[in-house]
Design a protein around this motif. Structure first.
Motif, PDB file in Angstrom:
ATOM      1  N   MET A   1       0.853  -1.188   0.000  1.00 18.42           N
ATOM      2  CA  MET A   1       0.000   0.000   0.000  1.00 18.42           C
ATOM      3  C   MET A   1       0.889   1.238   0.000  1.00 18.42           C
ATOM      4  SD  MET A   1      -2.959   1.148   2.733  1.00 18.42           S
ATOM      5  CE  MET A   1      -3.745  -0.450   2.664  1.00 18.42           C
ATOM      6  N   ASP A   2       0.652   2.124  -0.961  1.00 17.15           N
ATOM      7  CA  ASP A   2       1.454   3.333  -1.109  1.00 17.15           C
ATOM      8  C   ASP A   2       1.213   4.271   0.077  1.00 17.15           C
ATOM      9  OD1 ASP A   2       2.516   5.847  -1.957  1.00 17.15           O
ATOM     10  OD2 ASP A   2       2.457   5.090  -4.008  1.00 17.15           O
ATOM     11  N   PRO A   3       2.317   4.837   0.654  1.00 17.40           N
ATOM     12  CA  PRO A   3       2.132   5.775   1.784  1.00 17.40           C
ATOM     13  C   PRO A   3       1.238   6.958   1.457  1.00 17.40           C
ATOM     14  CG  PRO A   3       4.433   5.119   1.589  1.00 17.40           C
ATOM     15  CD  PRO A   3       3.732   4.558   0.388  1.00 17.40           C
ATOM     16  N   ILE A   4       1.156   7.344   0.181  1.00 12.56           N
ATOM     17  CA  ILE A   4       0.315   8.484  -0.193  1.00 12.56           C
ATOM     18  C   ILE A   4      -1.145   8.193   0.124  1.00 12.56           C
ATOM     19  CG2 ILE A   4      -0.069   7.740  -2.579  1.00 12.56           C
ATOM     20  CD1 ILE A   4       0.463  11.361  -1.371  1.00 12.56           C
ATOM     21  N   TRP A   5      -1.552   6.909   0.043  1.00 12.15           N
ATOM     22  CA  TRP A   5      -2.927   6.536   0.365  1.00 12.15           C
ATOM     23  C   TRP A   5      -3.222   6.845   1.833  1.00 12.15           C
ATOM     24  CZ3 TRP A   5      -4.072   1.084  -2.137  1.00 12.15           C
ATOM     25  CH2 TRP A   5      -3.720   1.122  -3.489  1.00 12.15           C
ATOM     26  N   ILE A   6      -2.273   6.491   2.689  1.00 12.88           N
ATOM     27  CA  ILE A   6      -2.441   6.706   4.125  1.00 12.88           C
ATOM     28  C   ILE A   6      -2.499   8.205   4.429  1.00 12.88           C
ATOM     29  CG2 ILE A   6      -1.433   6.308   6.396  1.00 12.88           C
ATOM     30  CD1 ILE A   6      -0.119   3.794   5.241  1.00 12.88           C
ATOM     31  N   ILE A   7      -1.650   8.975   3.748  1.00 12.22           N
ATOM     32  CA  ILE A   7      -1.621  10.430   3.969  1.00 12.22           C
ATOM     33  C   ILE A   7      -2.943  11.058   3.565  1.00 12.22           C
ATOM     34  CG2 ILE A   7      -0.544  12.592   3.227  1.00 12.22           C
ATOM     35  CD1 ILE A   7       2.084  11.001   2.904  1.00 12.22           C
ATOM     36  N   VAL A   8      -3.438  10.688   2.374  1.00 11.43           N
ATOM     37  CA  VAL A   8      -4.712  11.250   1.892  1.00 11.43           C
ATOM     38  C   VAL A   8      -5.848  10.859   2.836  1.00 11.43           C
ATOM     39  CG1 VAL A   8      -6.408  11.204   0.023  1.00 11.43           C
ATOM     40  CG2 VAL A   8      -3.967  11.323  -0.522  1.00 11.43           C
ATOM     41  N   ALA A   9      -5.856   9.589   3.273  1.00 19.41           N
ATOM     42  CA  ALA A   9      -6.902   9.115   4.187  1.00 19.41           C
ATOM     43  C   ALA A   9      -6.857   9.882   5.504  1.00 19.41           C
ATOM     44  CB  ALA A   9      -6.750   7.615   4.434  1.00 19.41           C
ATOM     45  N   PHE A  10      -5.646  10.098   6.028  1.00 15.64           N
ATOM     46  CA  PHE A  10      -5.529  10.819   7.298  1.00 15.64           C
ATOM     47  C   PHE A  10      -5.974  12.268   7.162  1.00 15.64           C
ATOM     48  CE2 PHE A  10      -3.188  13.712  10.056  1.00 15.64           C
ATOM     49  CZ  PHE A  10      -3.579  13.244  11.296  1.00 15.64           C
ATOM     50  N   VAL A  11      -5.492  12.940   6.108  1.00 15.46           N
ATOM     51  CA  VAL A  11      -5.799  14.367   5.939  1.00 15.46           C
ATOM     52  C   VAL A  11      -7.312  14.580   5.831  1.00 15.46           C
ATOM     53  CG1 VAL A  11      -5.605  16.333   4.366  1.00 15.46           C
ATOM     54  CG2 VAL A  11      -3.576  14.971   4.927  1.00 15.46           C
ATOM     55  N   LEU A  12      -7.975  13.780   5.001  1.00 19.16           N
ATOM     56  CA  LEU A  12      -9.417  13.958   4.825  1.00 19.16           C
ATOM     57  C   LEU A  12     -10.191  13.474   6.051  1.00 19.16           C
ATOM     58  CD1 LEU A  12      -9.820  13.012   1.055  1.00 19.16           C
ATOM     59  CD2 LEU A  12      -9.936  15.262   2.101  1.00 19.16           C
ATOM     60  N   GLY A  13      -9.731  12.388   6.687  1.00 23.37           N
ATOM     61  CA  GLY A  13     -10.378  11.923   7.910  1.00 23.37           C
ATOM     62  C   GLY A  13     -10.264  12.949   9.017  1.00 23.37           C
ATOM     63  N   PHE A  14      -9.078  13.551   9.157  1.00 21.21           N
ATOM     64  CA  PHE A  14      -8.846  14.589  10.171  1.00 21.21           C
ATOM     65  C   PHE A  14      -9.695  15.823   9.891  1.00 21.21           C
ATOM     66  CE2 PHE A  14      -6.570  18.317  11.770  1.00 21.21           C
ATOM     67  CZ  PHE A  14      -6.338  17.958  13.089  1.00 21.21           C
ATOM     68  N   THR A  15      -9.793  16.187   8.616  1.00 19.03           N
ATOM     69  CA  THR A  15     -10.546  17.388   8.239  1.00 19.03           C
ATOM     70  C   THR A  15     -12.021  17.251   8.595  1.00 19.03           C
ATOM     71  OG1 THR A  15      -9.010  17.848   6.417  1.00 19.03           O
ATOM     72  CG2 THR A  15     -11.179  18.914   6.331  1.00 19.03           C
ATOM     73  N   VAL A  16     -12.632  16.114   8.227  1.00 15.11           N
ATOM     74  CA  VAL A  16     -14.070  15.963   8.500  1.00 15.11           C
ATOM     75  C   VAL A  16     -14.335  15.815  10.002  1.00 15.11           C
ATOM     76  CG1 VAL A  16     -14.527  14.954   6.230  1.00 15.11           C
ATOM     77  CG2 VAL A  16     -14.085  13.443   8.160  1.00 15.11           C
TER      78      VAL A  16
END
Length: 525
Positions: free
Chosen positions: A1-16
């Motif tokens: 799993m590409d680390p970028i996936w985790i970053i995008v998931a965290f950023v959007l999860g944190f935002t909402v």
């Protein structure tokens, strides 16, 4: 799993989350964002998602009382709701086909019924996440919603078995028979292994292995793997370490479920036509909610319980995707419907999340009108609650609440009343001659029914659910009663103090202080 996936998931999860919405909405959006970036899901992500679902269903099984599924409010509601939904939605979809609307055009009555069947399911993953975040898993509406979802899961298993064209292995009957004679597993080596695995990393590893093993066995004999994780959880629910086993997997379960939500967004992007159909399917979701409410109130459930349970089920399901995939594999519907199901599922998740977050306030606004739809026969749980001569109320009679109850009543001679929302827990305490009553402290109507006497000096909040404590504090705000509450984290402690709690007790830090005091007494320091 590409680390970028985790970053995008965290950023959007944190935002909402900062917007007051569950992080799962951010994870769904992350999937679509990655899809727009050209990212494609792979076998690794699918495995992570599957493991998340296995852990989720296993944890449900560990807490499930199988006899609760035989309540008419659960199995009859689940059955009637599915039949009525298939008939009404199926005829509606078939009628749209007769009108010549694209994507509906050419659908047979059978194909229309299949699409309606896929839409009749509600999401187990969504409901459990929402109930956990609100601390309502053990509430009346939580138990009803989970029971209905499990019945729906069983219907899906039957459908997939019948449509697969291959009968399940005779061994599958042997595995399912364990539900009838669970004593076989309780006496098995697995039970002994759990007992001897201690409380650390071995138990965590076992918590990962057991649901995966159950899923593997069920898949091996032609049954749905998800069901295997659920069944083995049910079989182990009576084990003394069942709760500890469930708690040991919490972080892993939440982590792997991120993969599940990402896979939905990565399943495909719709064209405008498919998006329009998805929006249409989302707009008819209120019909499912209304039907759930009407059916549940017919079984003498109160308007509040029926409303909250219906909102827990106000979405489409991952099982709908599986049913749709089976229909596509058999050539009954076109492949475009898979993307439509995924988008409709995502839209209902996004809409249902804030609805569930605001469920209590929504019910309070419509309480008078909704209460008119209750059955006339008065329920036992609707009767007034009298506190008698109690001086202390302990809300939550688990291990900590029981210890508080015993200490105050036996050591200090105070008159204590316990309140718990689980009927079996209440019955056990009553049989042990403790003054304990049944009640859901997150229920607005509970506070309308309870008659708090002037003798009550303090209410002790002895659950581990911070959200529950904050709701209770709001209800007690205008009374003379002092409040004591448990917490697990420092930020929760601060919020409790700001809310006016007189005694805030950190479950972990204060346990060490109490331990040191006991040692000092022994040493006569």
């Amino acid at each position: 799993m590409d680390p970028i996936w985790i970053i995008v998931a965290f950023v959007l999860g944190f935002t909402v989350k900062q917007m007051g919405l569950p992080p799962l909405i951010g994870f769904l959006l992350a999937g679509f964002a990655l899809n727009l970036m050209g990212v494609e899901g792979g076998e690794t992500l699918d495995r992570v998602a599957d493991l998340g679902v296995y852990l989720l269903l296993f944890s449900i099984g560990l807490k499930l009382k199988i006899k609760s599924l035989f309540q008419p409010a659960i199995w009859v509601t689940a059955s009637l709701h599915m039949v009525i939904t298939v008939i009404v939605f199926g005829l509606g979809i078939f009628a749209l086909g007769l009108l010549g609307l694209s994507l509906f055009d050419g659908l047979s009555l059978g194909a229309s019924a299949l699409i309606a069947f896929a839409l009749s399911f509600s999401s187990t993953v969504f409901a459990v996440k929402i109930l956990e975040e609100s601390g309502s898993m053990s509430s009346s509406n939580g138990r009803i919603a989970i029971g209905i979802l499990i019945m729906q899961d069983l219907f899906a298993v039957i459908f997939l078995t019948v449509t697969s064209g291959k009968p399940p292995s005779p061994w599958s009957l042997a595995l399912l028979s364990l539900l009838i004679i669970p004593i076989l597993l309780k006496k098995s080596p697995l039970s002994l292994i759990i007992s001897k695995s201690g409380h650390g990393e071995l138990l965590v590893l076992l918590g990962l292995l057991i649901p995966f093993g159950g899923a593997f066995l069920f898949g091996l004999v032609g049954l749905k793997p998800d069901l295997g994780a659920l069944v083995i959880g049910v079989l182990l629910s009576g084990h003394p370490k069942a709760k500890e086993l469930s708690n040991s997997m919490l972080s892993f379960k939440d982590l792997f479920l991120v993969g599940f939500f990402l896979t939905i967004g990565l399943s495909g992007l719709p064209d405008l036509e498919a998006l329009g159909v998805s929006v249409l399917l989302t707009l008819i979701m209120p019909l499912k909610i209304i039907l759930f409410f009407l059916l549940l109130t017919r079984f003498k459930l109160r308007a509040r319980t029926s409303t909250l349970a219906s909102l827990n089920l106000a979405n489409y399901s991952e099982f709908g995707l599986i049913v749709g995939a089976a229909g596509i594999a058999n050539g009954w519907i076109d492949p475009e419907w898979m993307v439509i199901f995924a988008i409709a599922l995502s839209l209902t998740f996004i809409i249902a999340s804030p609805l569930n977050m605001k469920a209590e306030s929504l019910f309070a606004r419509w309480q008078t009108r909704l209460a008119r739809l209750e059955t006339k026969k008065r329920l036992l749980e609707d009767e007034p609650i009298e506190t008698g001569d109690a001086e202390i109320i302990v809300l939550g009679m688990g291990r900590t609440g029981t210890a508080v109850f015993n200490t105050l009543s036996e050591k200090h001679g105070l008159k204590v009343l316990g309140i718990d929302q689980d009927l079996e827990t209440v019955q056990q305490h009553v049989s042990a001659n403790r003054n304990v009553l049944l009640g859901d402290v997150t229920d607005i109507e509970f506070w309308q029914r309870i008659q708090l006497s002037d003798k009550i000096r303090m209410a002790i909040l002895a659950t581990t659910q911070h959200a529950t404590h904050m709701q209770v504090i709001t209800q007690l705000d205008k009374t003379h009663i002092k409040i004591a509450a448990l917490s697990r984290f420092e930020d929760e402690m601060e919020e409790l103090k700001k809310a006016g709690v007189h005694v805030a007790y950190n479950l972990y830090a204060e346990a060490g202080t109490g331990y040191a005091e006991d040692i000092a007494q022994v040493l006569s320091v």
